[in-house]
Scaffold this motif. Structure first.
Motif, PDB file in Angstrom:
ATOM      1  N   GLU A  80       0.816  -1.210   0.000  1.00  0.00           N
ATOM      2  CA  GLU A  80       0.000   0.000   0.000  1.00  0.00           C
ATOM      3  C   GLU A  80       0.850   1.259   0.000  1.00  0.00           C
ATOM      4  OE1 GLU A  80      -2.269   0.219   3.634  1.00  0.00           O
ATOM      5  OE2 GLU A  80      -0.480   0.199   4.902  1.00  0.00           O
ATOM      6  N   ASP A  81       0.294   2.304  -0.616  1.00  0.00           N
ATOM      7  CA  ASP A  81       0.737   3.663  -0.369  1.00  0.00           C
ATOM      8  C   ASP A  81      -0.131   4.227   0.747  1.00  0.00           C
ATOM      9  OD1 ASP A  81       2.878   4.133  -2.171  1.00  0.00           O
ATOM     10  OD2 ASP A  81       1.441   4.253  -3.831  1.00  0.00           O
ATOM     11  N   ILE A  82       0.443   5.183   1.495  1.00  0.00           N
ATOM     12  CA  ILE A  82      -0.257   5.757   2.641  1.00  0.00           C
ATOM     13  C   ILE A  82      -0.774   7.133   2.220  1.00  0.00           C
ATOM     14  CG2 ILE A  82      -0.123   6.306   5.092  1.00  0.00           C
ATOM     15  CD1 ILE A  82       0.547   3.397   4.390  1.00  0.00           C
ATOM     16  N   PHE A  83      -2.044   7.194   1.893  1.00  0.00           N
ATOM     17  CA  PHE A  83      -2.648   8.455   1.471  1.00  0.00           C
ATOM     18  C   PHE A  83      -3.138   9.243   2.691  1.00  0.00           C
ATOM     19  CE2 PHE A  83      -3.822   7.727  -3.299  1.00  0.00           C
ATOM     20  CZ  PHE A  83      -2.490   7.499  -3.590  1.00  0.00           C
ATOM     21  N   SER A  84      -3.867  10.317   2.455  1.00  0.00           N
ATOM     22  CA  SER A  84      -4.189  11.288   3.504  1.00  0.00           C
ATOM     23  C   SER A  84      -5.138  10.729   4.566  1.00  0.00           C
ATOM     24  CB  SER A  84      -4.797  12.542   2.884  1.00  0.00           C
ATOM     25  OG  SER A  84      -3.834  13.233   2.127  1.00  0.00           O
ATOM     26  N   GLY A  85      -5.133  11.403   5.717  1.00  0.00           N
ATOM     27  CA  GLY A  85      -5.982  11.021   6.823  1.00  0.00           C
ATOM     28  C   GLY A  85      -5.784  11.934   8.014  1.00  0.00           C
ATOM     29  N   THR A 110      -5.883   6.568   4.522  1.00  0.00           N
ATOM     30  CA  THR A 110      -6.312   5.822   3.341  1.00  0.00           C
ATOM     31  C   THR A 110      -5.191   4.897   2.867  1.00  0.00           C
ATOM     32  OG1 THR A 110      -7.820   7.551   2.618  1.00  0.00           O
ATOM     33  CG2 THR A 110      -7.067   6.000   0.946  1.00  0.00           C
ATOM     34  N   SER A 111      -5.515   3.620   2.812  1.00  0.00           N
ATOM     35  CA  SER A 111      -4.633   2.640   2.171  1.00  0.00           C
ATOM     36  C   SER A 111      -4.938   2.639   0.677  1.00  0.00           C
ATOM     37  CB  SER A 111      -4.870   1.242   2.739  1.00  0.00           C
ATOM     38  OG  SER A 111      -4.457   1.148   4.082  1.00  0.00           O
ATOM     39  N   ALA A 112      -3.967   3.043  -0.119  1.00  0.00           N
ATOM     40  CA  ALA A 112      -4.100   2.957  -1.574  1.00  0.00           C
ATOM     41  C   ALA A 112      -3.402   1.659  -1.981  1.00  0.00           C
ATOM     42  CB  ALA A 112      -3.471   4.163  -2.245  1.00  0.00           C
ATOM     43  N   GLN A 123      -9.070   1.852  -2.711  1.00  0.00           N
ATOM     44  CA  GLN A 123      -8.737   2.776  -1.632  1.00  0.00           C
ATOM     45  C   GLN A 123      -9.698   2.507  -0.477  1.00  0.00           C
ATOM     46  OE1 GLN A 123      -8.718   6.810  -3.142  1.00  0.00           O
ATOM     47  NE2 GLN A 123      -7.052   6.396  -4.564  1.00  0.00           N
ATOM     48  N   ALA A 124      -9.150   2.231   0.698  1.00  0.00           N
ATOM     49  CA  ALA A 124      -9.944   1.894   1.877  1.00  0.00           C
ATOM     50  C   ALA A 124      -9.272   2.519   3.098  1.00  0.00           C
ATOM     51  CB  ALA A 124     -10.061   0.381   2.035  1.00  0.00           C
ATOM     52  N   GLN A 125      -9.999   2.539   4.226  1.00  0.00           N
ATOM     53  CA  GLN A 125      -9.502   3.251   5.404  1.00  0.00           C
ATOM     54  C   GLN A 125      -8.878   2.267   6.390  1.00  0.00           C
ATOM     55  OE1 GLN A 125      -9.557   6.107   4.219  1.00  0.00           O
ATOM     56  NE2 GLN A 125     -11.128   5.456   2.757  1.00  0.00           N
ATOM     57  N   SER A 126      -7.724   2.663   6.904  1.00  0.00           N
ATOM     58  CA  SER A 126      -6.930   1.819   7.784  1.00  0.00           C
ATOM     59  C   SER A 126      -6.512   2.596   9.026  1.00  0.00           C
ATOM     60  CB  SER A 126      -5.691   1.307   7.046  1.00  0.00           C
ATOM     61  OG  SER A 126      -6.054   0.426   5.993  1.00  0.00           O
ATOM     62  N   LEU A 127      -5.957   1.863   9.997  1.00  0.00           N
ATOM     63  CA  LEU A 127      -5.552   2.447  11.271  1.00  0.00           C
ATOM     64  C   LEU A 127      -4.076   2.163  11.546  1.00  0.00           C
ATOM     65  CD1 LEU A 127      -8.509   1.266  13.562  1.00  0.00           C
ATOM     66  CD2 LEU A 127      -8.371   3.369  12.215  1.00  0.00           C
ATOM     67  N   ALA A 128      -3.463   3.094  12.260  1.00  0.00           N
ATOM     68  CA  ALA A 128      -2.160   2.874  12.887  1.00  0.00           C
ATOM     69  C   ALA A 128      -2.223   3.539  14.247  1.00  0.00           C
ATOM     70  CB  ALA A 128      -1.029   3.447  12.046  1.00  0.00           C
ATOM     71  N   TYR A 129      -1.370   3.107  15.167  1.00  0.00           N
ATOM     72  CA  TYR A 129      -1.431   3.681  16.507  1.00  0.00           C
ATOM     73  C   TYR A 129      -0.024   3.984  17.012  1.00  0.00           C
ATOM     74  CZ  TYR A 129      -0.562  -1.196  17.830  1.00  0.00           C
ATOM     75  OH  TYR A 129      -0.037  -2.462  17.932  1.00  0.00           O
ATOM     76  N   SER A 130       0.023   4.954  17.922  1.00  0.00           N
ATOM     77  CA  SER A 130       1.290   5.362  18.530  1.00  0.00           C
ATOM     78  C   SER A 130       1.113   5.400  20.039  1.00  0.00           C
ATOM     79  CB  SER A 130       1.717   6.738  18.022  1.00  0.00           C
ATOM     80  OG  SER A 130       2.867   7.204  18.721  1.00  0.00           O
ATOM     81  N   ARG A 131       2.054   4.782  20.735  1.00  0.00           N
ATOM     82  CA  ARG A 131       2.033   4.775  22.196  1.00  0.00           C
ATOM     83  C   ARG A 131       3.128   5.649  22.791  1.00  0.00           C
ATOM     84  NH1 ARG A 131       1.240  -1.801  22.392  1.00  0.00           N
ATOM     85  NH2 ARG A 131      -1.025  -1.832  22.020  1.00  0.00           N
ATOM     86  N   ASP A 132       3.826   6.407  21.927  1.00  0.00           N
ATOM     87  CA  ASP A 132       4.898   7.270  22.437  1.00  0.00           C
ATOM     88  C   ASP A 132       4.685   8.732  22.054  1.00  0.00           C
ATOM     89  OD1 ASP A 132       5.454   7.265  19.745  1.00  0.00           O
ATOM     90  OD2 ASP A 132       7.515   6.520  19.928  1.00  0.00           O
ATOM     91  N   GLY A 133       3.417   9.124  21.893  1.00  0.00           N
ATOM     92  CA  GLY A 133       3.124  10.529  21.634  1.00  0.00           C
ATOM     93  C   GLY A 133       3.232  10.941  20.189  1.00  0.00           C
ATOM     94  N   GLY A 134       3.252   9.978  19.263  1.00  0.00           N
ATOM     95  CA  GLY A 134       3.191  10.310  17.849  1.00  0.00           C
ATOM     96  C   GLY A 134       4.492  10.189  17.089  1.00  0.00           C
ATOM     97  N   ALA A 151     -12.327   2.679  -5.800  1.00  0.00           N
ATOM     98  CA  ALA A 151     -10.978   3.127  -6.156  1.00  0.00           C
ATOM     99  C   ALA A 151     -10.748   4.596  -5.836  1.00  0.00           C
ATOM    100  CB  ALA A 151     -10.725   2.895  -7.643  1.00  0.00           C
ATOM    101  N   GLU A 152     -11.778   5.290  -5.315  1.00  0.00           N
ATOM    102  CA  GLU A 152     -11.669   6.739  -5.110  1.00  0.00           C
ATOM    103  C   GLU A 152     -12.227   7.157  -3.741  1.00  0.00           C
ATOM    104  OE1 GLU A 152     -10.150   8.721  -7.139  1.00  0.00           O
ATOM    105  OE2 GLU A 152      -9.996   7.533  -8.983  1.00  0.00           O
ATOM    106  N   PHE A 153     -12.142   6.281  -2.741  1.00  0.00           N
ATOM    107  CA  PHE A 153     -12.681   6.527  -1.403  1.00  0.00           C
ATOM    108  C   PHE A 153     -11.514   6.864  -0.486  1.00  0.00           C
ATOM    109  CE2 PHE A 153     -14.191   4.162   2.614  1.00  0.00           C
ATOM    110  CZ  PHE A 153     -14.776   5.303   3.145  1.00  0.00           C
ATOM    111  N   ARG A 154     -11.404   8.135  -0.056  1.00  0.00           N
ATOM    112  CA  ARG A 154     -10.169   8.531   0.616  1.00  0.00           C
ATOM    113  C   ARG A 154     -10.333   9.727   1.553  1.00  0.00           C
ATOM    114  NH1 ARG A 154      -9.108   9.306  -4.935  1.00  0.00           N
ATOM    115  NH2 ARG A 154      -8.933  11.458  -5.665  1.00  0.00           N
ATOM    116  N   ASP A 155      -9.217  10.011   2.244  1.00  0.00           N
ATOM    117  CA  ASP A 155      -8.969  11.228   3.024  1.00  0.00           C
ATOM    118  C   ASP A 155      -9.860  11.352   4.259  1.00  0.00           C
ATOM    119  OD1 ASP A 155      -7.347  11.612   0.844  1.00  0.00           O
ATOM    120  OD2 ASP A 155      -8.545  13.207  -0.041  1.00  0.00           O
ATOM    121  N   PRO A 156      -9.859  10.370   5.158  1.00  0.00           N
ATOM    122  CA  PRO A 156     -10.745  10.427   6.325  1.00  0.00           C
ATOM    123  C   PRO A 156     -10.306  11.470   7.358  1.00  0.00           C
ATOM    124  CG  PRO A 156      -9.259   8.564   6.509  1.00  0.00           C
ATOM    125  CD  PRO A 156      -9.024   9.151   5.147  1.00  0.00           C
ATOM    126  N   LYS A 157     -11.223  12.320   7.746  1.00  0.00           N
ATOM    127  CA  LYS A 157     -11.026  13.203   8.906  1.00  0.00           C
ATOM    128  C   LYS A 157     -11.985  12.726   9.988  1.00  0.00           C
ATOM    129  CE  LYS A 157      -9.564  16.560  11.484  1.00  0.00           C
ATOM    130  NZ  LYS A 157      -9.673  17.992  11.181  1.00  0.00           N
TER     131      LYS A 157
END
Length: 502
Positions: A80-85, A110-112, A123-134, A151-157
């Motif tokens: 995947e490419d890591i698109f906006s979010g 967005t996972s492209a 294009q679908a929405q994915s998660l990542a997490y940080s436990r050290d403040g980002g 193919a055009e579902f993106r940019d989650p806020k």
């Protein structure tokens, strides 16, 4: 590239704006204020200074002006490419990625998906997490968490909604080529339920991208809150190419209803000037706001470039800056709710570096007049002007003889203009040289402008920030003069104050 060319290109590196050290950037992502620090993530090619290999770059700032670049936060891979979010602080550990005593930051992006992956071309929405403040991130093993097979579902806020309908996470994303904002809700950031859609409406001359949704008080009245939906589009802006628009209305926890829509369905080209634009310039795109900004301020940053020529601007080894951070508010203008913007950085921290120049109650005769003692390459200019008999009048920044960027007022047309046809390097792309305009009316007979000039840009806030214009410029070496001008008659400088930062 020769050493001389590289040196010249690096002189465009901004002093007041963020740019990556030696790579490409575009859309701001995951803006959040956390543990006393502003985090700016962004679309980044960590391997080159043109678009590609999309990952999330990362920078932090204590004051929105001085930025520290960090290693790539979320990297693309063979899948995947890591698109906006966006990023949220999961205070109640609804996702389970942290603990009750140490909640995590959660990125929704967005996972492209690439060819050869489990979801090729999607294009679908994915998660990542940080436990050290980002600063370091782990991708969720169950990605993607929201897949429409598009193919055009993106940019989650993602925002936290707490209202009459309940309390839950709300995602606004786009079906880009359908000109639709899609809204979902979740209690745990992993399971999402469709709420509603919004659009097409107003500007639809290009794909919709990078939406945002938030509340603002009207005229500072906390008892009169309105919801603001922003959505960027490319192309289709008011002066060609990339731009951002906004709608003001209400959100009941399910549906956003606009009170400021001019046209529904395909845009009417004859009504483009009636739409509500975040900025009228050529170089303000993908604007989104910070989560958890202090004192409930609504702070926004945009990418300062235009997809018409973005890969070709003459900078190296970096390419593309961000705009200044802006504080936005909602005011009644002409009987309607409109966004008003001002630069939000801690400019007082630069006071020790500054020199000043002032001029009061001075007539501008027909022609161009260089202001002795006002030259500079990084400036804040505050000016109030009144029209006399001139048909056009204003300032020329970063000038040198016939060179310079003209910022003018054509009062008979009710227009603010930026003319960058002679602003230095303009021939790197056929779409760059331009005269751009925005509607502007006098207030009590005069025009008030605040202009931030940097090594490769001008950002203009007119009539207290009711109208803004953002434009890249690439001045010729030695072009540092500030001049005033009038055409066809006279005008008056009521006041002019220049703060020189370099």
């Amino acid at each position: 590239m020769t050493a001389a060319t590289a040196t010249t290109a690096e002189t465009f590196r901004p002093a007041l704006h963020y740019a990556a050290r030696n790579t490409w950037l575009n859309d701001p992502n995951g803006l959040i204020f956390h543990d006393g620090v502003y985090h700016l993530y962004y679309q980044n090619n960590p391997l080159d200074n043109v678009w590609g290999n999309m990952s999330w770059g990362h920078a932090t700032s204590p004051d929105l002006l001085t930025w520290t670049e960090h290693p790539v936060a979320i990297a693309c891979d063979e899948e995947e490419d890591i698109f906006s979010g966006s990023i949220v602080f999961d205070r109640d550990n609804s996702s389970g990625f942290g603990t009750d005593s140490a909640p995590a930051l959660v990125a929704v992006y967005t996972s492209a998906f690439k060819q050869g992956s489990a979801h090729p071309g999607i294009q679908a929405q994915s998660l990542a997490y940080s436990r050290d403040g980002g600063y370091t991130w782990t991708k969720h093993t169950a990605n993607p968490v929201l897949n429409r097979g598009s193919a055009e579902f993106r940019d989650p806020k993602v925002i936290w909604y707490d209202g009459a309908a309940g309390s839950y996470w709300v995602m606004v994303a786009v079906e880009a080529t359908d000109f639709q904002v899609v809204l979902y809700k979740s209690y745990d950031l992993s399971s999402w339920e469709l709420l509603s859609t919004f659009g097409p409406a107003n500007a639809t001359g290009g794909v919709w991208e990078c939406p945002d949704l938030f509340t603002l008080p009207v005229d500072g009245d906390p008892g009169n809150l309105k919801w603001v939906l922003t959505v960027n589009l490319n192309p289709g802006g008011p002066n060609s190419g990339s731009a951002g628009q906004y709608f003001v209305g209400d959100f009941d926890g399910t549906t956003f209803t606009s009170a400021t829509t001019v046209t529904e369905g395909p845009q009417d080209p004859d009504r483009l000037g009636e739409y509500q634009w975040l900025d009228w310039g050529r170089d303000y795109y993908a604007a989104v706001s910070f989560s958890d900004a202090p004192e409930n301020r609504r702070l926004m940053i945009a990418w300062m470039n235009n997809w018409e020529y973005a890969n070709h601007i003459p900078t190296s080894p970096w390419r593309s800056p961000m705009t200044l951070a802006r504080e936005i508010s909602l005011h009644t203008v002409g009987g309607n709710p409109r966004l008003v913007q001002k630069a939000a950085g801690d400019f007082a921290s630069l006071a020790g570096l500054a020199r000043t120049f002032s001029l009061m109650d001075t007539e501008i005769s027909d022609g161009t007049h260089i202001l002795d003692g006002a030259a500079g390459t990084v400036q804040r200019i505050d000016v109030t002007l009144t029209c006399g008999s001139a048909t056009e009048f204003g300032l020329i920044v970063r000038g040198d003889g016939d060179q310079g960027t003209r910022i003018g007022i054509r009062h008979l047309d009710g227009a603010l203009i930026v003319d960058r046809r002679n602003s230095g390097q303009t021939d790197f792309h056929e779409a760059f040289a331009s005269i751009d305009s925005a509607p502007l009316q006098a207030a009590n007979g005069s025009y008030e402008l605040t202009i931030y000039v940097d090594h490769c840009s001008v950002e203009i806030f007119a009539q207290g920030g009711q109208v803004t214009m953002t434009e890249l410029i690439f001045p010729a070496p030695g072009s540092s003069d500030l001049a005033v001008y009038a055409s066809g008659g006279t005008a008056t400088i009521n006041s002019l104050h220049v703060t020189q930062y370099s």
